[in-house]
Design an enzyme around this catalytic site. Structure first.
Site, PDB file in Angstrom:
ATOM      1  N   ASN A 153      -4.294  -0.209  -7.465  1.00 20.29           N
ATOM      2  CA  ASN A 153      -4.322  -1.436  -8.277  1.00 20.29           C
ATOM      3  C   ASN A 153      -2.948  -1.881  -8.772  1.00 20.29           C
ATOM      4  O   ASN A 153      -2.736  -3.067  -9.010  1.00 20.29           O
ATOM      5  CB  ASN A 153      -5.330  -1.319  -9.430  1.00 20.29           C
ATOM      6  CG  ASN A 153      -5.019  -0.184 -10.366  1.00 20.29           C
ATOM      7  OD1 ASN A 153      -4.321   0.756 -10.017  1.00 20.29           O
ATOM      8  ND2 ASN A 153      -5.529  -0.259 -11.574  1.00 20.29           N
ATOM      9  N   GLU A 251      -4.580  10.415 -15.290  1.00 23.25           N
ATOM     10  CA  GLU A 251      -4.755   9.058 -15.844  1.00 23.25           C
ATOM     11  C   GLU A 251      -5.958   8.451 -15.138  1.00 23.25           C
ATOM     12  O   GLU A 251      -5.846   7.935 -14.025  1.00 23.25           O
ATOM     13  CB  GLU A 251      -3.502   8.212 -15.575  1.00 23.25           C
ATOM     14  CG  GLU A 251      -2.240   8.717 -16.243  1.00 23.25           C
ATOM     15  CD  GLU A 251      -2.269   8.619 -17.758  1.00 23.25           C
ATOM     16  OE1 GLU A 251      -3.157   7.929 -18.301  1.00 23.25           O
ATOM     17  OE2 GLU A 251      -1.420   9.252 -18.399  1.00 23.25           O
ATOM     18  N   CYS A 285      -7.221  -0.400 -15.285  1.00 24.00           N
ATOM     19  CA  CYS A 285      -7.948   0.630 -16.046  1.00 24.00           C
ATOM     20  C   CYS A 285      -8.024   0.302 -17.525  1.00 24.00           C
ATOM     21  O   CYS A 285      -8.894   0.798 -18.224  1.00 24.00           O
ATOM     22  CB  CYS A 285      -7.292   1.983 -15.840  1.00 24.00           C
ATOM     23  SG  CYS A 285      -5.556   1.952 -16.218  1.00 24.00           S
ATOM     24  N   GLU A 459       1.624   9.099 -19.772  1.00 25.01           N
ATOM     25  CA  GLU A 459       2.733   8.539 -18.997  1.00 25.01           C
ATOM     26  C   GLU A 459       3.498   7.631 -19.932  1.00 25.01           C
ATOM     27  O   GLU A 459       2.966   7.172 -20.954  1.00 25.01           O
ATOM     28  CB  GLU A 459       2.198   7.742 -17.817  1.00 25.01           C
ATOM     29  CG  GLU A 459       1.461   8.627 -16.859  1.00 25.01           C
ATOM     30  CD  GLU A 459       1.234   7.985 -15.510  1.00 25.01           C
ATOM     31  OE1 GLU A 459       0.642   6.902 -15.469  1.00 25.01           O
ATOM     32  OE2 GLU A 459       1.649   8.581 -14.501  1.00 25.01           O
TER      33      GLU A 459
HETATM   34  P1  NAD Z   1     -10.058   6.703  -6.449  1.00 25.05           P
HETATM   35  O1  NAD Z   1      -9.928   7.840  -7.394  1.00 25.05           O
HETATM   36  O2  NAD Z   1     -11.124   6.761  -5.431  1.00 25.05           O
HETATM   37  O3  NAD Z   1      -8.685   6.482  -5.658  1.00 25.05           O
HETATM   38  C1  NAD Z   1      -7.465   6.396  -6.333  1.00 25.05           C
HETATM   39  C2  NAD Z   1      -6.372   6.970  -5.469  1.00 25.05           C
HETATM   40  O4  NAD Z   1      -6.621   8.313  -5.250  1.00 25.05           O
HETATM   41  C3  NAD Z   1      -6.258   6.326  -4.085  1.00 25.05           C
HETATM   42  O5  NAD Z   1      -4.949   6.238  -3.663  1.00 25.05           O
HETATM   43  C4  NAD Z   1      -6.974   7.281  -3.196  1.00 25.05           C
HETATM   44  O6  NAD Z   1      -6.487   7.269  -1.904  1.00 25.05           O
HETATM   45  C5  NAD Z   1      -6.630   8.585  -3.880  1.00 25.05           C
HETATM   46  N1  NAD Z   1      -7.598   9.618  -3.629  1.00 25.05           N
HETATM   47  C6  NAD Z   1      -8.934   9.475  -3.465  1.00 25.05           C
HETATM   48  N2  NAD Z   1      -9.487  10.665  -3.203  1.00 25.05           N
HETATM   49  C7  NAD Z   1      -8.478  11.561  -3.218  1.00 25.05           C
HETATM   50  C8  NAD Z   1      -8.398  12.955  -3.009  1.00 25.05           C
HETATM   51  N3  NAD Z   1      -9.486  13.685  -2.731  1.00 25.05           N
HETATM   52  N4  NAD Z   1      -7.188  13.534  -3.066  1.00 25.05           N
HETATM   53  C9  NAD Z   1      -6.075  12.827  -3.339  1.00 25.05           C
HETATM   54  N5  NAD Z   1      -6.088  11.512  -3.542  1.00 25.05           N
HETATM   55  C10 NAD Z   1      -7.278  10.886  -3.491  1.00 25.05           C
HETATM   56  O7  NAD Z   1     -10.161   5.422  -7.349  1.00 25.05           O
HETATM   57  P2  NAD Z   1     -10.351   3.920  -6.954  1.00 25.05           P
HETATM   58  O8  NAD Z   1     -11.742   3.553  -7.266  1.00 25.05           O
HETATM   59  O9  NAD Z   1      -9.827   3.610  -5.618  1.00 25.05           O
HETATM   60  O10 NAD Z   1      -9.335   3.293  -8.035  1.00 25.05           O
HETATM   61  C11 NAD Z   1      -9.723   2.799  -9.234  1.00 25.05           C
HETATM   62  C12 NAD Z   1      -9.836   3.895 -10.287  1.00 25.05           C
HETATM   63  O11 NAD Z   1      -8.548   4.274 -10.720  1.00 25.05           O
HETATM   64  C13 NAD Z   1     -10.526   3.375 -11.521  1.00 25.05           C
HETATM   65  O12 NAD Z   1     -11.409   4.334 -12.013  1.00 25.05           O
HETATM   66  C14 NAD Z   1      -9.387   3.148 -12.499  1.00 25.05           C
HETATM   67  O13 NAD Z   1      -9.716   3.156 -13.844  1.00 25.05           O
HETATM   68  C15 NAD Z   1      -8.473   4.256 -12.153  1.00 25.05           C
HETATM   69  N6  NAD Z   1      -7.123   3.948 -12.635  1.00 25.05           N
HETATM   70  C16 NAD Z   1      -6.677   4.575 -13.757  1.00 25.05           C
HETATM   71  C17 NAD Z   1      -5.429   4.267 -14.288  1.00 25.05           C
HETATM   72  C18 NAD Z   1      -4.901   4.945 -15.525  1.00 25.05           C
HETATM   73  O14 NAD Z   1      -3.704   4.920 -15.736  1.00 25.05           O
HETATM   74  N7  NAD Z   1      -5.738   5.547 -16.331  1.00 25.05           N
HETATM   75  C19 NAD Z   1      -4.638   3.307 -13.651  1.00 25.05           C
HETATM   76  C20 NAD Z   1      -5.128   2.687 -12.511  1.00 25.05           C
HETATM   77  C21 NAD Z   1      -6.380   3.028 -12.010  1.00 25.05           C
END
Ligand code: NAD
Length: 480
Positions: A153, A251, A285, A459
């Site tokens: 994102n 995060e 997020c 962070e």
């Molecule tokens: P996701 O967890 O499925 O994917 C996020 C990232 O993690 C992607 O790059 C993905 O390729 C990677 N990933 C997925 N599975 C993995 C694994 N087994 N090992 C290593 N990497 C892996 O999440 P999403 O639905 O694609 O993204 C949105 C989510 O991210 C939401 O829940 C959002 O709140 C969260 N987010 C949190 C923050 C924060 O700072 N708290 C910031 C941005 C997004």
């Protein structure tokens, strides 16, 4: 318009292309067209990245903070020079408007600049000894190579929070940006390499996410793992890290409550919160996502939000007239449909929007919903899209009970000019961040992170560097 960013892996200071490697397509979410192909790392690449990260750490930790700062500031100058081009890459692979992409690149620049400066302040302390003879010191040391994984994102912002703080702390890093939005991270990596970053200090890999994390995290080389993404994957990575007891910074997701009290000027509140809601199409997020409005201003708030929402212009983020771009992929559109169908089945009212937009691209209309029961799916699962559920509340206690009803707690927003209400609400919200009467949640100098299932470790701010430092205690008497 062409996507000009070359997609490569960065292993041990060398850019590695697709020859002899599998590739995966990268899509433009506004057009659904394939815009490039991304090489994915094989086991030998990952093994090289780990070893190189170990070597890189040995070099980088010996650089003085001043010398590290100089290199990071040189990188900033290169990013500034390339800022328009990187922002265009970002919009093409992620969908957000070019204006937002430019803001994000500016955030990248500010984060590197702040961390580079803060790296000079990893102070320890002297503790007076009991007998006055010993000199007792705590010194901060970089923790070691770090493995990082980030969501799509903020293809620039998420990457740089990891990279800038680990480098400023004196650590090396292997990062896996998202496969959906790889080019921005690669471009930032190019800027660091052009500035003269030694080989191995930064490695960039891509692949099937779970294969990469399993491979990297079973190794004892990374001493810490930092992840931005969903709660589910965060838990999985923590469990993979437990085998070698890596320090984790997680995060994760949120579901930010917004509490709007009777005493406010609704037009002023809407002016701040409505546009903030649709930033990045709601895929943030810390996006305001559960709107709790006190009864006396409830109807006025709905009317105002609907008026603004109807004016939001959807389109390709590269066009000047676009206010809101597409969602990242089809799965996100389906998620919005699932939430809206569930709301309808429970008697929820769609005040505007409520469907896909257009025939090409992953667009979903900004949608305002009311008359929802508290068990509606969208009030309990993270939305991560342009849906605006508005719920009335009676008392402040009622607002707190509703806000604290979930296991996540990242950002929250309060609108009131009554100090007593503001104190009560900010003291009782179970979250990592409280924003009162404005929406500027995240800047490089302030800590960012959640509580509960939103994760732990921060962070940004001085806390951001702490995640990648260890404390060593030295006690010394000058003679035997
Ligand atoms: P996701 O967890 O499925 O994917 C996020 C990232 O993690 C992607 O790059 C993905 O390729 C990677 N990933 C997925 N599975 C993995 C694994 N087994 N090992 C290593 N990497 C892996 O999440 P999403 O639905 O694609 O993204 C949105 C989510 O991210 C939401 O829940 C959002 O709140 C969260 N987010 C949190 C923050 C924060 O700072 N708290 C910031 C941005 C997004």
């Amino acid at each position: 318009m062409n996507y000009n960013q070359k997609l490569q892996l960065l292993i041990d200071g060398k850019w590695v292309g697709s020859s002899n490697r599998e590739t995966i397509p990268v899509f433009n979410p506004a057009t659904e067209e394939v815009i490039s192909h991304l090489p994915i790392a094989n086991e030998s690449d990952l093994s090289n990245a780990l070893n190189s990260s170990k070597k890189g750490f040995e070099i980088w930790k010996k650089w003085s903070p001043l010398r590290r700062q100089a290199l990071m500031l040189k990188t900033v100058e290169i990013i500034k020079r390339r800022s328009d081009e990187i922002a265009k890459t970002l919009t093409m692979e992620m969908g957000k408007t070019f204006r937002e992409s430019k803001q994000e690149i500016n955030q990248v620049i500010e984060t590197i600049t702040w961390c580079a400066e803060e790296g000079k302040r990893t102070y320890g302390r002297i503790i007076p000894s009991r007998d006055g003879l010993a000199r007792q010191m705590v010194i901060k040391e970089p923790i070691g190579p770090v493995a990082a994984f980030v969501a799509w994102n903020f293809p620039g912002g998420n990457v740089i929070r990891k990279v800038a703080s680990t480098l400023a702390a004196g650590c090396s890093i292997i990062i896996k940006p998202s496969e959906e939005t790889p080019g921005t991270g690669v471009a930032i990596g190019e800027c660091f390499m052009e500035a003269g970053l030694p080989p191995g200090v930064l490695n960039i890999v891509f692949g099937v996410p779970d294969n990469i994390s399993k491979f990297l995290l079973k190794s004892s080389i990374p001493k810490a793992v930092t992840f931005t993404g969903s709660v589910e994957v965060g838990k999985h990575l923590q469990s993979l890290s437990s085998q070698t007891l890596k320090k984790c910074t997680l995060e994760l997701g949120g579901h930010a409550p917004v509490i709007i009290c009777n005493d406010v000027d609704i037009a002023k509140v809407l002016n701040k919160i409505a546009y903030w809601k649709f930033r990045n199409s709601g895929q943030v997020c810390i996006s305001p996502s559960r709107f709790f409005v006190q009864e006396a201003v409830y109807k006025e708030f709905i009317r105002g939000f609907v008026d603004i929402t109807k004016q939001i212009k959807l389109g390709n983020g590269l066009e000047d007239s676009t206010d809101m771009g597409p969602l990242i992929f089809g799965r996100q559109v389906e998620k919005m449909e699932y939430f809206v169908e569930n709301a309808k089945s429970l008697g929820g009212k769609i005040n505007c929007g409520g469907q896909r937009f257009g025939t090409k691209g992953y667009f979903y209309e900004p949608t305002v919903l009311t008359d929802l029961p508290m068990h509606a799916k969208m009030l309990n699962e993270e939305i991560f899209g342009p849906l605006v559920p508005i719920i009335p509340f009676k008392s402040l206690e009622d607002a707190i009970e509703k806000s604290n009803s979930l296991s996540v707690g990242l950002a929250s927003y309060i609108f009131t000019e009554d100090q007593k209400s503001s104190h009560f609400l900010s003291n009782n919200l179970e979250v990592g961040i409280v924003c009162v009467n404005h929406t500027i949640v995240s800047v490089p100098e302030t800590p960012f992170g959640g509580v509960g299932e939103s994760g732990y470790g921060k962070e940004n701010g001085i806390e951001g560097l702490e995640s990648f430092l260890t404390s060593k205690y030295i006690t010394e008497i000058s003679h035997l």
